[in-house]
Write a protein that holds these residues in place. Structure first.
Motif, PDB file in Angstrom:
ATOM      1  N   TRP A  67     -17.599  13.047 -30.269  1.00  0.00           N
ATOM      2  CA  TRP A  67     -17.950  12.213 -31.420  1.00  0.00           C
ATOM      3  C   TRP A  67     -17.693  12.947 -32.735  1.00  0.00           C
ATOM      4  CZ3 TRP A  67     -18.638   7.261 -32.051  1.00  0.00           C
ATOM      5  CH2 TRP A  67     -18.989   6.471 -30.942  1.00  0.00           C
ATOM      6  N   THR A  74     -11.628  10.666 -38.556  1.00  0.00           N
ATOM      7  CA  THR A  74     -11.688   9.377 -39.264  1.00  0.00           C
ATOM      8  C   THR A  74     -12.015   9.580 -40.741  1.00  0.00           C
ATOM      9  OG1 THR A  74     -12.419   8.262 -37.240  1.00  0.00           O
ATOM     10  CG2 THR A  74     -12.819   7.123 -39.328  1.00  0.00           C
ATOM     11  N   TRP A 227     -11.539   1.546 -30.071  1.00  0.00           N
ATOM     12  CA  TRP A 227     -12.220   1.481 -31.358  1.00  0.00           C
ATOM     13  C   TRP A 227     -11.534   0.519 -32.315  1.00  0.00           C
ATOM     14  CZ3 TRP A 227     -16.943   2.605 -31.423  1.00  0.00           C
ATOM     15  CH2 TRP A 227     -17.452   3.601 -30.589  1.00  0.00           C
TER      16      TRP A 227
END
Length: 399
Positions: A67, A74, A227
């Motif tokens: 994560w 991102t 995602w």
């Protein structure tokens, strides 16, 4: 409340706060500062600082390396998209005003009712999620189509297939996570090298290198697919987007017999944020005329260097030692591969060397596969050594 819990909550608050401040600073720069004003450059500096704060705050509450890697990558991707929009595309208030009117129903758009500040901020913020600028004048070229005839599915059909892709990606990654761990000797640090140890490589190691490279990229593609469609489904359900705004993320691999063709297909989400600043720097600062070999080389090196800078912080966030971190090397070296490829193609053209189309593509696919089997272990082997698929996986393993 224990000190550990207080620290975790404080870190989470810092993470959320940095996101809201990032959106606020970006929106303020777009809506109030004209292109090329110093306020935009100051805003970029602030956005870079907020992205670093976001990355640093993750350590306090997120202990899953998968994560952490996803969120950090991102965040820096979003930062570079903001840089491109503020300094290269020069997105400004008139552009946002026009986008808001485009999204309105005809009856509303034709009225003289003034736009609200909230509408402008929402539209500006949404651009941070539109990495391919779909539906805007900055849309990237060669977007994949839903079908060969270019038709767009209805909302129901789009949601059905998107949810199916999400579930399929999740289940497949979960199955990968329960696979036996690789032999530590196979993914040792020295095994990322190839040509310097040709006399040491066994048949088993060569096969493992090819198979592990394929599995690694299948996992990456599945994660991105999951995602992407999750965001699309939520956006369509909430009425923030339509199926037309959510074309497939990946196109066909039929042009992947060259590195340039492959990256043009799979790098679409980063295309604007790496090519935009690279082209602007090469053209406006270095004054290199477009079309020359030197210009193409410089733009490639700059674009993939930015891509490397986007991905490298994930290694830092996962506390991978600098000597073993591989993402910066993997992405920056891609430019050299494309330059070599272009040089070979130019030589073949000038010497009138002609091969049948089938042979050209066959040799091209072998070249692309060989290239990735050579450079990928610098990244994939490191991830295998430092990530536990069960503890650090993006998805829960199947039991």
């Amino acid at each position: 409340m224990t000190p550990e819990n207080a620290t975790s909550i404080g870190g989470l608050v810092q993470t959320i706060g940095s996101v809201f401040l990032f959106v606020a600073v970006f929106s303020a720069c777009v809506l109030t500062a004209a292109p090329n004003q110093v306020e935009r450059y100051a805003g970029v500096v602030m956005l870079g600082g907020l992205t670093f704060v976001f990355q640093s705050s993750l350590y306090f509450w997120c202990h899953n390396k998968g994560w952490v890697s996803l969120l950090v990558t991102t965040a820096w991707t979003t930062f570079w998209h903001a840089v491109e929009m503020l300094l290269v595309s020069n997105v400004a208030f008139p552009d946002i005003k026009e986008l808001v009117k485009q999204r309105q129903k005809p009856a509303v758009a034709g009225s003289k009712k003034p736009l609200t500040v909230w509408q402008l901020i929402v539209c500006t913020s949404a651009l941070l999620c539109k990495w391919r600028r779909v539906g805007t004048k900055w849309q990237i070229p060669n977007l994949p189509k839903f079908s060969s005839d270019g038709s767009v599915p209805g909302t129901g059909k789009f949601l059905f297939w998107s949810i199916l892709k999400i579930a399929g990606s999740y289940l497949t990654m979960s199955m990968f996570n329960v696979a036996p761990p690789p032999n530590p000797d196979m993914i040792a640090l020295q095994n990322r090298d190839f040509f310097s140890r040709l006399d040491e490589i066994t048949k088993g190691e060569a096969i493992f290198r090819v198979v592990s490279t394929a599995v690694f990229f299948v996992n990456v593609a599945l994660m991105v697919t999951m995602w992407y469609y999750l965001v699309c489904v939520v956006s369509v359900v909430l009425g923030l987007a339509s199926p037309e705004d959510c074309p497939p993320f990946y196109g066909s691999l039929r042009n992947a017999y060259t590195l340039r063709g492959l990256w043009r297909n799979i790098h679409q989400g980063l295309r604007k944020c790496v090519s935009g600043p690279a082209d602007a720097f090469a053209g406006s600062v270095l004054r290199l005329p477009r079309g020359t070999f030197a210009s193409r080389c410089v733009r490639l090196v700059l674009a993939f260097s930015i891509s490397a800078m986007i991905h490298a912080p994930a290694d830092i966030a996962m506390k991978i030692p600098f000597a073993e971190a591989g993402q910066f090397y993997f992405f920056s070296v891609q430019a050299l591969g494309i330059i070599f490829e272009s040089a070979v193609q130019a030589i073949c053209t000038r010497t009138s060397i002609q091969f049948p189309q089938v042979l050209q593509k066959g040799l091209g696919y072998i070249w692309v596969i060989s290239w990735f089997c050579w450079v990928t272990p610098s990244w994939s082997y490191t991830m295998m050594r430092y990530m536990d698929p069960v503890k650090d996986g993006i998805v829960m393993p199947l039991k």
